[in-house]
Scaffold this active site. Structure first.
Site, PDB file in Angstrom:
ATOM      1  N   TRP A 265       0.823  -1.226   0.000  1.00 57.83           N
ATOM      2  CA  TRP A 265       0.000   0.000   0.000  1.00 57.83           C
ATOM      3  C   TRP A 265       0.846   1.260   0.000  1.00 57.83           C
ATOM      4  O   TRP A 265       0.529   2.230  -0.703  1.00 57.83           O
ATOM      5  CB  TRP A 265      -1.016  -0.015   1.150  1.00 57.83           C
ATOM      6  CG  TRP A 265      -2.072  -1.046   0.908  1.00 57.83           C
ATOM      7  CD1 TRP A 265      -2.268  -2.198   1.594  1.00 57.83           C
ATOM      8  CD2 TRP A 265      -3.041  -1.051  -0.156  1.00 57.83           C
ATOM      9  NE1 TRP A 265      -3.295  -2.921   1.025  1.00 57.83           N
ATOM     10  CE2 TRP A 265      -3.782  -2.243  -0.029  1.00 57.83           C
ATOM     11  CE3 TRP A 265      -3.338  -0.175  -1.202  1.00 57.83           C
ATOM     12  CZ2 TRP A 265      -4.825  -2.574  -0.920  1.00 57.83           C
ATOM     13  CZ3 TRP A 265      -4.375  -0.504  -2.085  1.00 57.83           C
ATOM     14  CH2 TRP A 265      -5.090  -1.686  -1.930  1.00 57.83           C
TER      15      TRP A 265
ATOM     16  N   ASP B  12      -1.043   6.656   6.404  1.00 58.68           N
ATOM     17  CA  ASP B  12      -2.226   5.900   5.989  1.00 58.68           C
ATOM     18  C   ASP B  12      -2.551   4.926   7.127  1.00 58.68           C
ATOM     19  O   ASP B  12      -1.813   3.971   7.370  1.00 58.68           O
ATOM     20  CB  ASP B  12      -1.884   5.142   4.693  1.00 58.68           C
ATOM     21  CG  ASP B  12      -2.992   4.197   4.246  1.00 58.68           C
ATOM     22  OD1 ASP B  12      -4.024   4.099   4.940  1.00 58.68           O
ATOM     23  OD2 ASP B  12      -2.822   3.558   3.185  1.00 58.68           O
TER      24      ASP B  12
ATOM     25  N   LYS C 264     -12.648  -0.849   7.089  1.00 57.01           N
ATOM     26  CA  LYS C 264     -12.027  -1.852   7.978  1.00 57.01           C
ATOM     27  C   LYS C 264     -12.463  -1.619   9.423  1.00 57.01           C
ATOM     28  O   LYS C 264     -13.278  -2.358   9.944  1.00 57.01           O
ATOM     29  CB  LYS C 264     -10.507  -1.820   7.832  1.00 57.01           C
ATOM     30  CG  LYS C 264     -10.043  -2.262   6.434  1.00 57.01           C
ATOM     31  CD  LYS C 264      -8.982  -1.358   5.946  1.00 57.01           C
ATOM     32  CE  LYS C 264      -8.647  -1.446   4.484  1.00 57.01           C
ATOM     33  NZ  LYS C 264      -8.831  -2.636   3.732  1.00 57.01           N
TER      34      LYS C 264
HETATM   35  N1  PMP Z   1      -4.347   1.728   2.229  1.00 54.44           N
HETATM   36  C1  PMP Z   1      -4.474   0.577   2.918  1.00 54.44           C
HETATM   37  C2  PMP Z   1      -3.603   0.344   4.112  1.00 54.44           C
HETATM   38  C3  PMP Z   1      -5.406  -0.374   2.496  1.00 54.44           C
HETATM   39  O1  PMP Z   1      -5.527  -1.524   3.167  1.00 54.44           O
HETATM   40  C4  PMP Z   1      -6.211  -0.118   1.362  1.00 54.44           C
HETATM   41  C5  PMP Z   1      -7.274  -1.063   0.882  1.00 54.44           C
HETATM   42  N2  PMP Z   1      -7.320  -2.291   1.367  1.00 54.44           N
HETATM   43  C6  PMP Z   1      -6.027   1.081   0.685  1.00 54.44           C
HETATM   44  C7  PMP Z   1      -5.102   1.989   1.151  1.00 54.44           C
HETATM   45  C8  PMP Z   1      -6.816   1.402  -0.548  1.00 54.44           C
HETATM   46  O2  PMP Z   1      -8.076   1.757  -0.174  1.00 54.44           O
HETATM   47  P1  PMP Z   1      -9.287   1.892  -1.210  1.00 54.44           P
HETATM   48  O3  PMP Z   1      -9.558   0.539  -1.733  1.00 54.44           O
HETATM   49  O4  PMP Z   1     -10.352   2.450  -0.344  1.00 54.44           O
HETATM   50  O5  PMP Z   1      -8.847   2.853  -2.259  1.00 54.44           O
END
Ligand code: PMP
Length: 365
Positions: free
Chosen positions: A103, A172, A196
């Site tokens: 991520w 994040d 989450k």
């Molecule tokens: N950052 C993290 C730590 C994630 O786990 C995720 C999605 N699982 C995201 C960003 C991306 O999020 P989204 O699918 O809402 O764009």
């Protein structure tokens, strides 16, 4: 009363059952309004109350100081990967990215569209550790330093907040927010997609220090502009009203259960149960992540050996499903199994999984 499955999904993930029941009660008529939140104007007094109460509750839960704005935005975590550089990079055109998993790697790639990204750590595709800060390659003129507090796919969680010597720190926290207490004042920006620990997909929580507003690039899309969203109290355009309403109920649920400290205590207890089984299985269960950075939220592991025996893993998933345990399949990038233990996953849920893992080990070792 419905018998729910035990949901170990990584996101969208389990919501507190009490919240879902409350939503069910109110879904047709919200309060005395005789309409649903889904049908309600975002300019109405009733919605203003939902918006303001959700903000106040999360401010209380995370002890957010007065010089921070709370925004409810759209675009998910991925939207924020662009919003962060678009709002903050213009100072120097450079940002430091601490990449510890898929991520943060995606965030760095997106940011490189808007300026110079300095990679703080050596490139790797095997994320199992967080190198010691004394080895970090920080640039002298970064507009901000970015990291992902919990890597949802690789199961790596920062056990500390990096010291940035005054450079704004951006994080994040999509997959671990509200699961541990931390000092908000150490951060410039904190963001988290909801699906989450917070609520249904569709809303993204952003917490930003006020002095970082007013720096957006001219090309920053209005919906991603933190300054505009802050000025208009997250009501510049139509927000994801229903998701924000459910999020507010989740915040209240956390408060009622004992707040973030209690969520933290439970997270440690739940994850310890699973890691203990892994650690005492003679590598039958194999988690590649170094002990001190193992995530309390997402526990990835292989079965059989370090590369995973896919037949055995399939058997494990089928058996788990028969016992009502769902969404345990690992992310396609790393394969194997992943147990996500977010706030709404109960200690009893984790106990059922631990018991099953123990029995599966005894029967298949
Ligand atoms: N950052 C993290 C730590 C994630 O786990 C995720 C999605 N699982 C995201 C960003 C991306 O999020 P989204 O699918 O809402 O764009």
């Amino acid at each position: 009363c419905l018998e729910s499955a035990i949901n170990f999904g990584a996101g969208p993930a389990k919501l507190p059952e009490e919240v879902l029941v409350e939503v069910q009660k109110e879904v047709v008529h919200y309060g005395t309004t005789k309409i649903s939140v889904m049908e309600m104007s975002h300019r109405s007094a009733d919605y203003a109350k939902i918006n303001d109460t959700a903000q106040q509750t999360v401010r209380e839960l995370l002890n957010i100081p007065d010089n921070y704005k709370i925004l409810f935005m759209q675009g998910g975590g991925t939207g924020m990967f662009a919003a962060v550089p678009l709002n903050l990079m213009s100072e120097t055109g450079v940002a430091d990215y601490i990449v510890t998993g898929s991520w943060s790697a995606k965030a760095a790639k997106e940011a490189a569209k808007y300026g110079k990204v300095n990679m703080v750590l050596p490139k790797t595709d095997k994320y199992v550790d967080i190198p010691d800060p004394s080895t970090w390659n920080l640039s002298p003129n970064a507009s901000y330093i970015y990291y992902c507090a919990n890597e949802t796919v690789h199961g790596i969680e920062f056990p500390y907040i990096p010291d940035t010597q005054g450079i704004p720190l951006v994080t994040d926290m999509s997959s671990n927010i509200l699961s541990r207490s931390f000092d908000v004042s150490k951060f410039g920006v904190i963001f988290a997609g909801a699906q989450k620990n917070i609520g249904p997909a569709g809303v993204t929580l952003v917490i930003i220090r006020e002095d970082l507003l007013g720096k957006a690039a001219i090309a920053c899309p209005t919906v991603l502009d933190f300054t505009i969203m802050a000025k208009d109290n997250s009501l510049h355009n139509t927000p994801p009203t229903f998701a924000i309403y459910v999020m507010g109920l989740v915040f209240q649920w956390i408060k009622k259960e004992g707040g973030v400290k209690e969520m933290e205590r439970r997270a440690i207890e739940k994850s310890n149960l699973i890691y203990e089984i892994i650690n005492s299985s003679n590598n039958f269960y194999y988690c590649p992540v170094k002990n001190d950075v193992r995530s309390r939220m997402n526990v990835p592991f292989r079965i059989g050996d370090s590369n995973g025996d896919e037949e055995l893993e399939k058997k494990f998933l089928v058996g788990a499903q028969k016992l009502g345990m769902l969404q345990l399949k690992g992310h396609r990038l790393v394969g194997g199994i992943r147990a996500s233990l977010y706030n709404a996953v109960t200690l009893d849920n984790a106990r059922v999984l631990a018991k099953y893992m123990k029995e599966f080990y005894e029967n298949n070792k």
